[in-house]
Write a protein that holds these residues in place. Structure first.
Motif, PDB file in Angstrom:
ATOM      1  N   LEU A   7      80.734  39.267  62.142  1.00 44.89           N
ATOM      2  CA  LEU A   7      79.624  38.442  61.716  1.00 44.89           C
ATOM      3  C   LEU A   7      78.976  38.999  60.461  1.00 44.89           C
ATOM      4  N   THR A   8      79.064  40.295  60.248  1.00 40.00           N
ATOM      5  CA  THR A   8      78.574  40.917  59.035  1.00 40.00           C
ATOM      6  C   THR A   8      79.700  41.734  58.434  1.00 40.00           C
ATOM      7  N   SER A   9      79.550  42.085  57.164  1.00 42.56           N
ATOM      8  CA  SER A   9      80.594  42.855  56.489  1.00 42.56           C
ATOM      9  C   SER A   9      80.350  44.357  56.608  1.00 42.56           C
ATOM     10  N   ILE A  10      79.262  44.757  57.248  1.00 41.80           N
ATOM     11  CA  ILE A  10      78.927  46.169  57.346  1.00 41.80           C
ATOM     12  C   ILE A  10      79.773  46.823  58.434  1.00 41.80           C
ATOM     13  N   GLU A  11      80.438  47.917  58.077  1.00 45.11           N
ATOM     14  CA  GLU A  11      81.253  48.648  59.036  1.00 45.11           C
ATOM     15  C   GLU A  11      80.881  50.126  59.006  1.00 45.11           C
ATOM     16  N   ALA A  12      81.042  50.771  60.157  1.00 47.22           N
ATOM     17  CA  ALA A  12      80.840  52.214  60.249  1.00 47.22           C
ATOM     18  C   ALA A  12      81.983  52.785  61.069  1.00 47.22           C
ATOM     19  N   GLN A  13      82.668  53.761  60.522  1.00 45.69           N
ATOM     20  CA  GLN A  13      83.811  54.360  61.197  1.00 45.69           C
ATOM     21  C   GLN A  13      83.394  55.643  61.918  1.00 45.69           C
ATOM     22  N   CYS A  14      83.891  55.810  63.135  1.00 45.10           N
ATOM     23  CA  CYS A  14      83.640  57.035  63.896  1.00 45.10           C
ATOM     24  C   CYS A  14      84.842  57.963  63.764  1.00 45.10           C
ATOM     25  N   SER A  44      65.206  47.377  64.611  1.00 49.13           N
ATOM     26  CA  SER A  44      66.151  46.487  63.937  1.00 49.13           C
ATOM     27  C   SER A  44      67.256  47.268  63.246  1.00 49.13           C
ATOM     28  N   ARG A  45      66.890  48.370  62.597  1.00 47.77           N
ATOM     29  CA  ARG A  45      67.909  49.185  61.921  1.00 47.77           C
ATOM     30  C   ARG A  45      68.888  49.792  62.925  1.00 47.77           C
ATOM     31  N   ALA A  46      68.378  50.162  64.101  1.00 45.14           N
ATOM     32  CA  ALA A  46      69.264  50.720  65.136  1.00 45.14           C
ATOM     33  C   ALA A  46      70.268  49.665  65.597  1.00 45.14           C
ATOM     34  N   LEU A  47      69.813  48.425  65.757  1.00 42.97           N
ATOM     35  CA  LEU A  47      70.708  47.346  66.169  1.00 42.97           C
ATOM     36  C   LEU A  47      71.742  47.048  65.075  1.00 42.97           C
ATOM     37  N   THR A  48      71.296  47.107  63.831  1.00 39.36           N
ATOM     38  CA  THR A  48      72.223  46.899  62.711  1.00 39.36           C
ATOM     39  C   THR A  48      73.272  48.001  62.679  1.00 39.36           C
ATOM     40  N   ARG A  49      72.854  49.235  62.968  1.00 35.93           N
ATOM     41  CA  ARG A  49      73.800  50.346  63.003  1.00 35.93           C
ATOM     42  C   ARG A  49      74.818  50.150  64.124  1.00 35.93           C
ATOM     43  N   LEU A  50      74.362  49.690  65.279  1.00 36.11           N
ATOM     44  CA  LEU A  50      75.274  49.424  66.384  1.00 36.11           C
ATOM     45  C   LEU A  50      76.267  48.318  66.015  1.00 36.11           C
ATOM     46  N   SER A  51      75.780  47.311  65.291  1.00 38.71           N
ATOM     47  CA  SER A  51      76.682  46.245  64.838  1.00 38.71           C
ATOM     48  C   SER A  51      77.747  46.805  63.910  1.00 38.71           C
ATOM     49  N   ALA A  52      77.331  47.703  63.020  1.00 37.89           N
ATOM     50  CA  ALA A  52      78.275  48.303  62.090  1.00 37.89           C
ATOM     51  C   ALA A  52      79.328  49.125  62.830  1.00 37.89           C
ATOM     52  N   LEU A  53      78.912  49.824  63.879  1.00 37.77           N
ATOM     53  CA  LEU A  53      79.853  50.594  64.686  1.00 37.77           C
ATOM     54  C   LEU A  53      80.870  49.674  65.368  1.00 37.77           C
ATOM     55  N   CYS A  54      80.373  48.538  65.878  1.00 36.15           N
ATOM     56  CA  CYS A  54      81.276  47.590  66.532  1.00 36.15           C
ATOM     57  C   CYS A  54      82.225  46.942  65.528  1.00 36.15           C
ATOM     58  N   ASN A  55      81.749  46.730  64.315  1.00 40.25           N
ATOM     59  CA  ASN A  55      82.611  46.177  63.269  1.00 40.25           C
ATOM     60  C   ASN A  55      83.639  47.193  62.802  1.00 40.25           C
ATOM     61  N   GLY A  56      83.329  48.478  63.015  1.00 42.17           N
ATOM     62  CA  GLY A  56      84.252  49.533  62.636  1.00 42.17           C
ATOM     63  C   GLY A  56      85.258  49.792  63.734  1.00 42.17           C
ATOM     64  N   ASN A  57      85.406  51.054  64.097  1.00 41.01           N
ATOM     65  CA  ASN A  57      86.434  51.397  65.094  1.00 41.01           C
ATOM     66  C   ASN A  57      85.871  51.776  66.449  1.00 41.01           C
ATOM     67  N   ALA A  58      84.576  51.522  66.673  1.00 40.84           N
ATOM     68  CA  ALA A  58      83.966  51.911  67.947  1.00 40.84           C
ATOM     69  C   ALA A  58      84.584  51.188  69.136  1.00 40.84           C
ATOM     70  N   THR A  92      70.306  39.285  68.483  1.00 41.12           N
ATOM     71  CA  THR A  92      71.265  38.239  68.863  1.00 41.12           C
ATOM     72  C   THR A  92      72.579  38.425  68.130  1.00 41.12           C
ATOM     73  N   GLU A  93      72.494  38.740  66.848  1.00 42.16           N
ATOM     74  CA  GLU A  93      73.716  38.961  66.074  1.00 42.16           C
ATOM     75  C   GLU A  93      74.462  40.193  66.581  1.00 42.16           C
ATOM     76  N   PHE A  94      73.711  41.207  66.995  1.00 47.60           N
ATOM     77  CA  PHE A  94      74.384  42.390  67.535  1.00 47.60           C
ATOM     78  C   PHE A  94      75.175  42.050  68.795  1.00 47.60           C
ATOM     79  N   ILE A  95      74.580  41.281  69.715  1.00 50.51           N
ATOM     80  CA  ILE A  95      75.299  40.926  70.948  1.00 50.51           C
ATOM     81  C   ILE A  95      76.554  40.131  70.607  1.00 50.51           C
ATOM     82  N   ALA A  96      76.443  39.200  69.662  1.00 49.95           N
ATOM     83  CA  ALA A  96      77.624  38.433  69.258  1.00 49.95           C
ATOM     84  C   ALA A  96      78.689  39.333  68.643  1.00 49.95           C
ATOM     85  N   THR A  97      78.252  40.295  67.848  1.00 53.88           N
ATOM     86  CA  THR A  97      79.188  41.239  67.241  1.00 53.88           C
ATOM     87  C   THR A  97      79.850  42.109  68.299  1.00 53.88           C
TER      88      THR A  97
END
Length: 231
Positions: A7-14, A44-58, A92-97
């Motif tokens: 849903l977003t282009s932000i990714e975070a790799q673990c 909000s920033r914590a939720l965005t970070r979690l979304s980035a983790l899910c978009n990455g390899n988490a 909401t976006e985090f749950i969808a992600t």
């Protein structure tokens, strides 16, 4: 089902599982804050970070993600329920992600998050309703869990027209998405039949119209039960 684009282009790799645990612990600390004018952006920033983790390899560590989302369900649902449009939207976006990343592994989290998403469909602000409906549809499509029908059946009896309609529309998606043998089980078939009866006599025309779509799908999926349902 093929994976959808994030849903977003932000990714975070673990780099490792221990790195993921550090990231999750940091996010959980931030989520534990009581929402105020000074802290809501931290949440909000914590939720965005979690979304980035899910978009990455988490999502390669689904059990750990699920455990974290179960442990943090209270503050995350609090963010979902926030009157602040931006914070609720980020949650909401985090749950969808998360459900997009976890797929069927998200199923144990349905009791923790789906009721809150359905409650959001009662809001007067259509922005909240639209986002919640989209997220509910993501949960349906990615988990393929027939247990969702129980929550939708209860929602079709709610006093809120917007919730009844959202629930009926979600049932149509369930019938068009789920594995037919899962819906043929007696308990699930009875839930669908109860939904058909309730929506058929709903005071709202749009709910009744959607109820007919449910019945049409039901006739294709369970033709041997139709006579019993209408008699």
């Amino acid at each position: 089902m093929p994976a959808k684009a994030p849903l977003t282009s932000i990714e975070a790799q673990c780099k490792s599982l221990s790195h993921l645990h550090e990231e999750l612990a940091s996010a959980q600390d931030a989520l534990a804050c009581t929402e105020t004018e000074d802290t809501w952006e931290v949440i909000s920033r914590a939720l965005t970070r979690l979304s980035a983790l899910c978009n990455g390899n988490a999502s390669t560590y689904p059990a750990d993600i699920v455990a974290a989302l179960r442990a943090s369900s209270r503050p995350i649902t609090s963010a979902l329920n926030s009157e602040r449009t931006r914070l609720s939207g980020t949650a909401t976006e985090f749950i969808a992600t998360a459900v997009n990343a976890l797929g069927r592994a998200f199923e144990p989290l349905i009791p923790h998050y789906l009721p809150t998403l359905l409650t959001l469909c009662t809001r007067a602000n259509k922005v909240f309703v639209t986002r919640a409906k989209d997220c509910i549809h993501a949960v349906i499509e990615h988990t393929q869990s027939p247990s969702i029908l129980h929550y939708l059946a209860e929602s079709t009896k709610d006093k809120s027209v917007s919730l009844r309609l959202a629930a009926a529309e979600a049932v149509v998606l369930c019938l068009n998405s789920f594995n037919p043998p899962d819906l043929e089980r007696e308990s699930r078939a009875k839930e669908i039949e109860a939904i058909i009866r309730v929506t058929a006599v709903d005071a709202n025309a749009d709910v009744r119209k959607t109820g007919r779509k449910i019945f049409d799908a039901y006739k294709i999926l369970l033709p041997g039960r139709v006579q019993r349902c209408v008699s």
